[in-house]
Design a protein around this motif. Structure first.
Motif, PDB file in Angstrom:
ATOM      1  N   TYR B  54       0.835  -1.202   0.000  1.00  0.00           N
ATOM      2  CA  TYR B  54       0.000   0.000   0.000  1.00  0.00           C
ATOM      3  C   TYR B  54       0.873   1.257   0.000  1.00  0.00           C
ATOM      4  N   LEU B  55       1.862   1.276   0.870  1.00  0.00           N
ATOM      5  CA  LEU B  55       2.740   2.451   0.955  1.00  0.00           C
ATOM      6  C   LEU B  55       3.674   2.521  -0.256  1.00  0.00           C
ATOM      7  N   VAL B  65      -9.122   2.955   5.766  1.00  0.00           N
ATOM      8  CA  VAL B  65      -9.565   1.809   4.962  1.00  0.00           C
ATOM      9  C   VAL B  65      -8.436   0.774   4.825  1.00  0.00           C
ATOM     10  N   ALA B  66      -7.187   1.256   4.652  1.00  0.00           N
ATOM     11  CA  ALA B  66      -6.055   0.332   4.521  1.00  0.00           C
ATOM     12  C   ALA B  66      -5.780  -0.386   5.851  1.00  0.00           C
ATOM     13  N   VAL B  67      -5.906   0.346   6.943  1.00  0.00           N
ATOM     14  CA  VAL B  67      -5.714  -0.271   8.269  1.00  0.00           C
ATOM     15  C   VAL B  67      -6.784  -1.341   8.497  1.00  0.00           C
ATOM     16  N   ASP B  68      -8.024  -1.005   8.143  1.00  0.00           N
ATOM     17  CA  ASP B  68      -9.120  -1.973   8.280  1.00  0.00           C
ATOM     18  C   ASP B  68      -8.863  -3.233   7.447  1.00  0.00           C
ATOM     19  N   MET B 200      -4.027  -2.284  -4.626  1.00  0.00           N
ATOM     20  CA  MET B 200      -5.324  -1.825  -5.148  1.00  0.00           C
ATOM     21  C   MET B 200      -5.930  -0.740  -4.257  1.00  0.00           C
ATOM     22  N   LEU B 201      -5.742  -0.879  -2.936  1.00  0.00           N
ATOM     23  CA  LEU B 201      -6.259   0.145  -2.014  1.00  0.00           C
ATOM     24  C   LEU B 201      -5.569   1.490  -2.238  1.00  0.00           C
ATOM     25  N   ALA B 202      -4.307   1.419  -2.633  1.00  0.00           N
ATOM     26  CA  ALA B 202      -3.559   2.666  -2.882  1.00  0.00           C
ATOM     27  C   ALA B 202      -3.906   3.240  -4.262  1.00  0.00           C
TER      28      ALA B 202
END
Lengths: 334, 334
Positions: B54-55, B65-68, B200-202
């Motif tokens: 993500y990072l 959202v990424a933490v979740d 994908m989240l990023a």
């Protein structure tokens, strides 16, 4: 819309079969466990409640998201049945061998290593997991308000199953607990939460949830009592389940809670040992003491409460639809 | 961000404990099965891969959202462990009794009805289901592209578990199949899919998925081989698992597939009966034939392939981070 729910279920399973045929055909045995349960003719109660509430709350009949959510409810229920049969060690479901029995038999026929029964249970457990995953995949476009209801529904399902298993092991006649479990498993999981998913998908007012909850909890109790009566007095040729499985599994059903509390003769027969009570004697005694009739009148009363709750809150045509669904659920023969 | 993943996990479980304390305190026994597994000190590999990707793909470090999603990956893994211990009938996990053993013991201590072992397995199964539900609840705000990867991840997890169970029962040395399962269970589930969820989240480019997949599959094979070596040669005081459980469970691991195919002496010792092979003799023979060293050199080679895949595709600092993570996973001691 319910016809499209069937198409959605069939399409997902066909797509998964095609995918795994390519990837690793052995995996089809697992996919087919889910497919066989879906195809084995369930009542589709949860999709029906979801779609009814969705349309009653003014939802667009063309929506794909509502069809997907209704199909997801059926897949979650498919999972619950696969897992239930492992928990209850049931041999028969909808007139055929349960998934764990089928795969234990395959294990024996193939002369494989290890314990056949444990293998069958492992396959059924993983098939149930796969059905949950399929349900979740259908919710990819479900908006947050309906997803939040879904989260409550699925949490309550797992906790309800646990409390049921725990109560069966503990085996204390406990009407408040048996009632609480019945309300949770049937009232909330089968009726209220599917209605709430539908209402939220339609963008319905949260005020609609109160009558839906009243309807769901009253009908859920009637539904559960019917379940208990079918187990105790039903015709196995029609139900497709072994007779008096609850007795044999020493389930503290709502019916048995009533009977053990109110009827000294039943208490005297059963004592502290339902599993070793003769099912035929118990059956006769429940008839003789009027327990069966008493439960029938509770079902009738609960049905009236359920119907009244939606009469005031919904347009007449949708109230009538929910009344008909309540009657069908409370007076079903299987 | 990983610290926030821990906070998210703890907050969800605390909130569930508070809710069920109100609703029905008996339910806490189920919630606590999930909580105990989460708190028992896993390596948090999947959240770490998710957050790293993500990072690396330029995601906002403040994102909830990424933490979740990273916390959801850990809960899905919690479910897999609870269910795995039932499938494998393991007694020990992370140095303590497994959930099904613990609840079978409670059943016996409370002098409850029915089979204690079956009760314990039922509780562990439902606790695993509850962990899946918690995972899904954390994905309420996950956008469709990442949810789609999540759907693939969870489908592959269930199918991979099934193929593993099936291969153990079938018990044929089959390197292609053992390798396929290893790639699926470790390569895709543990490494590649968590990286893909993060990317994908990023909002990362789909082109990033190719090097992540290469890295994941190569590292996954190294990871699985390390798993097999730890089972065969590890120190149970460090691993917290019983020694040589794979041998006892007659798992057709990648290690055993190699050994049975390439080493006539191993084949002669084991014959067709791994479960009845003396673990100490097998252990000595794997050392003597150089099998252990050969597998170590495969791990080294796979690690190089994994590292090369990300070196070209990522900024230097993130490539270095993934190199360090790969080394830690491939050379872990538990």
């Amino acid at each position: 819309m319910l016809a499209r729910v069937e198409e959605r279920l069939a399409a997902l399973l066909a797509q998964e079969r095609a995918y795994w045929s390519e990837q690793n055909p052995d995996a089809l045995e697992l996919v087919d466990c889910v497919g066989a349960m879906v195809a084995s003719g369930g009542k589709r109660l949860r999709p029906a409640f979801c779609i009814a509430a969705y349309l009653a709350a003014g939802g667009d009949p063309e929506s794909e998201v509502a069809v997907d959510a209704a199909a997801a409810l059926e897949l979650m229920h498919t999972s619950a049945l696969l897992h239930d049969d492992v928990l209850d060690e049931s041999e028969l479901r909808r007139g055929g061998p349960t998934a764990h029995v089928l795969h234990a038999t395959l294990h024996r026929e193939r002369d494989w290593h290890g314990d056949a029964r444990h293998y069958g249970q492992s396959v059924a457990m993983l098939a149930g997991n796969l059905a949950i995953v399929y349900a979740e995949r259908l919710l990819a476009h479900c908006p947050p308000a309906a997803r939040s209801v879904w989260g409550e529904l699925s949490t309550e399902l797992m906790v309800g199953q646990f409390l049921d298993v725990r109560a069966a092991a503990r085996f204390q006649p406990d009407i408040p607990l048996a009632r609480w479990i019945a309300l949770f498993k049937s009232g909330r999981y089968t009726v209220y939460r599917p209605l709430a998913v539908g209402a939220m998908l339609a963008g319905g007012s949260p005020e609609l949830l109160t009558p839906f909850e009243e309807y769901g909890l009253a009908l859920g109790e009637a539904f559960q009592l019917r379940d208990d009566l079918l187990d105790a007095f039903g015709d196995t040729d029609i139900t497709g389940k072994p007779a008096r499985l609850d007795f044999k599994q020493h389930k503290m059903t709502l019916l048995m809670s009533f009977a053990l509390q109110d009827e000294p003769e039943v208490k005297a027969l059963v004592g502290d040992d339902l599993p070793n009570t003769d099912p035929e004697e118990l059956h006769a005694l429940l008839l003789k003491t009027g327990m069966k009739d008493r439960v029938e009148s509770v079902i009738e009363e609960r049905l009236k409460v359920a119907n009244d709750a939606v009469s005031a809150a919904l347009p007449a045509e949708w109230a009538a639809e929910l009344h008909a669904m309540a009657r069908a659920a409370a007076y079903r023969e299987k």
